[in-house]
Design a protein around this motif. Structure first.
Motif, PDB file in Angstrom:
ATOM      1  N   GLU A 228      21.641 -52.901  99.076  1.00 19.26           N
ATOM      2  CA  GLU A 228      21.804 -53.095 100.517  1.00 19.26           C
ATOM      3  C   GLU A 228      23.262 -52.993 100.929  1.00 19.26           C
ATOM      4  OE1 GLU A 228      18.161 -56.368 100.936  1.00 19.26           O
ATOM      5  OE2 GLU A 228      20.207 -56.906 101.516  1.00 19.26           O
ATOM      6  N   VAL A 229      24.118 -53.673 100.153  1.00 16.91           N
ATOM      7  CA  VAL A 229      25.540 -53.685 100.502  1.00 16.91           C
ATOM      8  C   VAL A 229      26.163 -52.311 100.286  1.00 16.91           C
ATOM      9  CG1 VAL A 229      27.758 -54.717  99.956  1.00 16.91           C
ATOM     10  CG2 VAL A 229      25.741 -56.143 100.040  1.00 16.91           C
ATOM     11  N   ILE A 230      25.724 -51.634  99.228  1.00 11.75           N
ATOM     12  CA  ILE A 230      26.254 -50.292  98.981  1.00 11.75           C
ATOM     13  C   ILE A 230      25.910 -49.380 100.163  1.00 11.75           C
ATOM     14  CG2 ILE A 230      25.958 -48.243  97.518  1.00 11.75           C
ATOM     15  CD1 ILE A 230      25.829 -50.134  95.112  1.00 11.75           C
TER      16      ILE A 230
ATOM     17  N   GLY B  58      28.325 -47.490 103.301  1.00 17.87           N
ATOM     18  CA  GLY B  58      28.194 -46.046 103.408  1.00 17.87           C
ATOM     19  C   GLY B  58      28.339 -45.299 102.103  1.00 17.87           C
ATOM     20  N   LEU B  59      27.890 -45.913 101.005  1.00 17.96           N
ATOM     21  CA  LEU B  59      27.993 -45.222  99.712  1.00 17.96           C
ATOM     22  C   LEU B  59      26.613 -44.947  99.127  1.00 17.96           C
ATOM     23  CD1 LEU B  59      30.980 -47.008  97.925  1.00 17.96           C
ATOM     24  CD2 LEU B  59      30.904 -44.678  98.790  1.00 17.96           C
ATOM     25  N   GLU B  60      25.560 -44.881  99.985  1.00 14.02           N
ATOM     26  CA  GLU B  60      24.229 -44.669  99.455  1.00 14.02           C
ATOM     27  C   GLU B  60      24.187 -43.361  98.660  1.00 14.02           C
ATOM     28  OE1 GLU B  60      25.112 -45.129 102.495  1.00 14.02           O
ATOM     29  OE2 GLU B  60      23.976 -44.010 104.005  1.00 14.02           O
ATOM     30  N   GLY B  61      23.522 -43.407  97.509  1.00  9.73           N
ATOM     31  CA  GLY B  61      23.438 -42.226  96.655  1.00  9.73           C
ATOM     32  C   GLY B  61      24.596 -42.099  95.679  1.00  9.73           C
ATOM     33  N   LYS B  62      25.582 -42.996  95.765  1.00  7.36           N
ATOM     34  CA  LYS B  62      26.712 -42.910  94.833  1.00  7.36           C
ATOM     35  C   LYS B  62      26.788 -44.125  93.922  1.00  7.36           C
ATOM     36  CE  LYS B  62      29.332 -39.779  97.625  1.00  7.36           C
ATOM     37  NZ  LYS B  62      30.448 -39.511  98.499  1.00  7.36           N
ATOM     38  N   ALA B  63      25.686 -44.855  93.829  1.00  4.09           N
ATOM     39  CA  ALA B  63      25.699 -46.117  93.083  1.00  4.09           C
ATOM     40  C   ALA B  63      26.063 -45.925  91.614  1.00  4.09           C
ATOM     41  CB  ALA B  63      24.343 -46.811  93.192  1.00  4.09           C
TER      42      ALA B  63
END
Lengths: 299, 229
Positions: free
Chosen positions: B121-123, B127-132
């Motif tokens: 959620e925090v990622i 705005g870093l979704e997909g870069k976890a």
């Protein structure tokens, strides 16, 4: 508290400082093994002392044919009559508790069971062995006085205070124990410093992690525990190795001299010594880690 | 939320105070810029809020707690309610984005199930979704700072301290960082940001507290960076 997280941190720390960890383990193992050997010698000596103080105190050796002792020169072997009066004289002494006669056959048997020199064994005949009275005293401290009063009696070749013989053996074992304990103390100091250094390196290597942990509010225990556990694990491995060394020492050294010792060192004593030294090793490691952490890991 | 009352801080071996009789109040949910030249006392101010330093004089209240009465044992609990972001990101290089954010929760003993739910959620929030699963070195400076912000915010702190968060980032990317900070502020988190960046301060139109030589020379709501000059 997340156990698997802490253990993964500990594992990373141990692996990163592998050489230092090995140094700690070896130092702890050797130091604790020496401490254990010292303790084992100590309990062996006290066992022997207890064993021998119940045994014969004085051996009154009698003349044989051709005995080289001064009182026996120019005379033959002790006569039956002399033996009789001697036994009466000894029994009449107020400090004597018990007298036992050892004939040549018994003396030869004892000699055969304790002597390992095969050449000597092959040339010795039962007739060469001196007969003796084994005298047990009420008060072992009176041994010297009793010995000197018996020395001049006819038919007596020599009077040996067995305690004097043992004393030299005990003296040697005391020295051995003191040397072992002295080296053990030096090794303990070395181990403490080494652990301190290892923890310092570990704290330096992980300063990023610990800095962030501090920042996000990890508790002191959480930050320090991996370091203390590193020390604990190194100490534990070192302690187990020292236990192995002590078992080897017991089997190959104490067991082989047991024939002379008459009072064998039991496995229960060895087990106690191993547990004690392991506890000391682990305690030293944990304390050293903790003290260094206070200095190098400001929380 | 943050209350400084006549606070003076003098570092050992220095005769000039880093903070000189500073009194300031920051309310819950406020967004405050702390501006001023280097050495004016901005970082000292932030360190005092975290209780990394102690004031020589005056009292500090943070989140309702008097810091002078807070035992060392309780300091970690104070820090759990404060998120921190720095100029140099301070990410762990051997952990990926997800692990860096999760680390902040792991070390305060949060259960794994909770971490699995909250971290993504925090990622997404930063705005870093997909870069976890990217490593920090594979990310741009701006993206690394977003990871740092995610880590600071993942425990839902009451206060977020940002020490020149855009100091290593180009102006275009800085706008994105500020948007994330604004988004965090809108969730009710008090944001205190020390900065040199005049353009950002001017564009945000938030409260500005200016320090100079350890003294507050300006405290202005909806201020700009250089108005005093």
């Amino acid at each position: 508290m997340r156990a698997n997280f802490i253990f993964s941190e500990v594992w990373i720390g141990l692996r990163r400082n592998l050489t230092m960890t090995i140094a700690v383990i070896v130092t702890v193992a050797v130091g604790m093994a020496l401490l254990g050997v010292g303790l084992m010698i100590n309990s062996q000596v006290s066992k022997l002392t207890g064993f021998w103080s119940d045994k014969v105190e004085l051996s009154v050796y009698l003349c044989t044919k051709g005995s080289p002792f001064e009182p026996c020169k120019n005379r033959g072997a002790v006569t039956q009559e002399e033996k009789g009066t001697l036994e009466q004289t000894i029994k009449a002494l107020p400090d004597v508790e018990q007298v036992k006669f050892e004939n040549q056959a018994q003396a030869f048997k004892n000699f055969q069971s304790t002597e390992s020199n095969t050449l000597l064994l092959s040339v010795t005949k039962p007739e060469d062995m001196p007969e003796s009275f084994r005298v047990k005293l009420k008060d072992p401290e009176k041994a010297t006085a009793v010995a000197s009063s018996l020395k001049g009696q006819p038919g007596v070749s020599n009077v040996v205070n067995e305690r004097d013989l043992l004393q030299s053996v005990f003296g040697f074992m005391d020295t051995l124990r003191n040397v072992a304990l002295g080296i053990a103390i030096l090794m303990v100091i070395a181990a403490t410093l080494l652990i301190g250094n290892t923890v310092r390196l570990s704290a330096y290597n992980r300063r990023r992690e610990t800095g962030i942990m501090r920042l996000v509010g990890a508790s002191n225990i959480y930050i320090q525990l991996p370091f203390v556990l590193e020390g604990l694990i190194a100490g534990l491995i070192g302690g187990v190795l020292s236990g192995v060394i002590l078992i080897v020492v017991k089997v190959f050294i104490f067991e082989s001299i047991q024939t002379y010792m008459a009072a064998p060192l039991g496995w229960d004593t060895v087990a106690g010594v191993i547990t004690g030294t392991m506890a000391v090793g682990v305690l030293i490691c944990v304390l050293a880690s903790f003290v260094t952490l206070r200095r190098y890991l400001r929380v | 939320m943050i209350h400084f009352d006549n606070v003076t801080k003098v570092y050992a071996n220095q005769n000039r105070p880093a903070l000189d009789h500073v009194s300031v109040d920051v309310d819950k949910g406020e967004f405050v810029f702390l501006v001023g030249p280097s050495g004016s006392g901005k970082s000292t101010f932030l360190r005092l809020v975290l209780k990394e330093e102690r004031p020589n004089n005056g009292s500090i209240h943070v989140a309702g707690k008097d810091l002078s009465k807070l035992s060392n044992f309780k300091v970690p609990h104070l820090r759990r309610r404060i998120g921190c972001v720095f100029q140099d990101f301070r990410l762990l290089p051997n952990k990926n984005v997800y692990e860096n954010v999760a680390f902040a929760l792991e070390v305060i003993g949060k259960p794994r199930r909770f971490i699995r739910k909250v971290v993504p959620e925090v990622i997404e929030l930063v705005g870093l979704e997909g870069k976890a699963h990217r490593m920090p070195e594979e990310l741009s400076g701006g993206e690394q700072q977003r990871v740092a912000m995610a880590r600071a915010f993942v425990n839902r702190p009451m206060i977020l301290l940002a020490d020149e968060p855009t100091g290593n980032i180009d102006p275009a990317t800085s706008i994105g960082i500020m948007k994330v900070l604004d988004r965090i502020n809108r969730t009710g988190t008090t944001v205190l940001m020390a900065t040199h960046d005049a353009a950002i301060v001017d564009s945000m139109r938030k409260r500005v507290v200016e320090l100079e030589d350890g003294k507050i020379v300006r405290d202005q709501s909806r201020g700009v960076y250089g108005q005093a000059y």
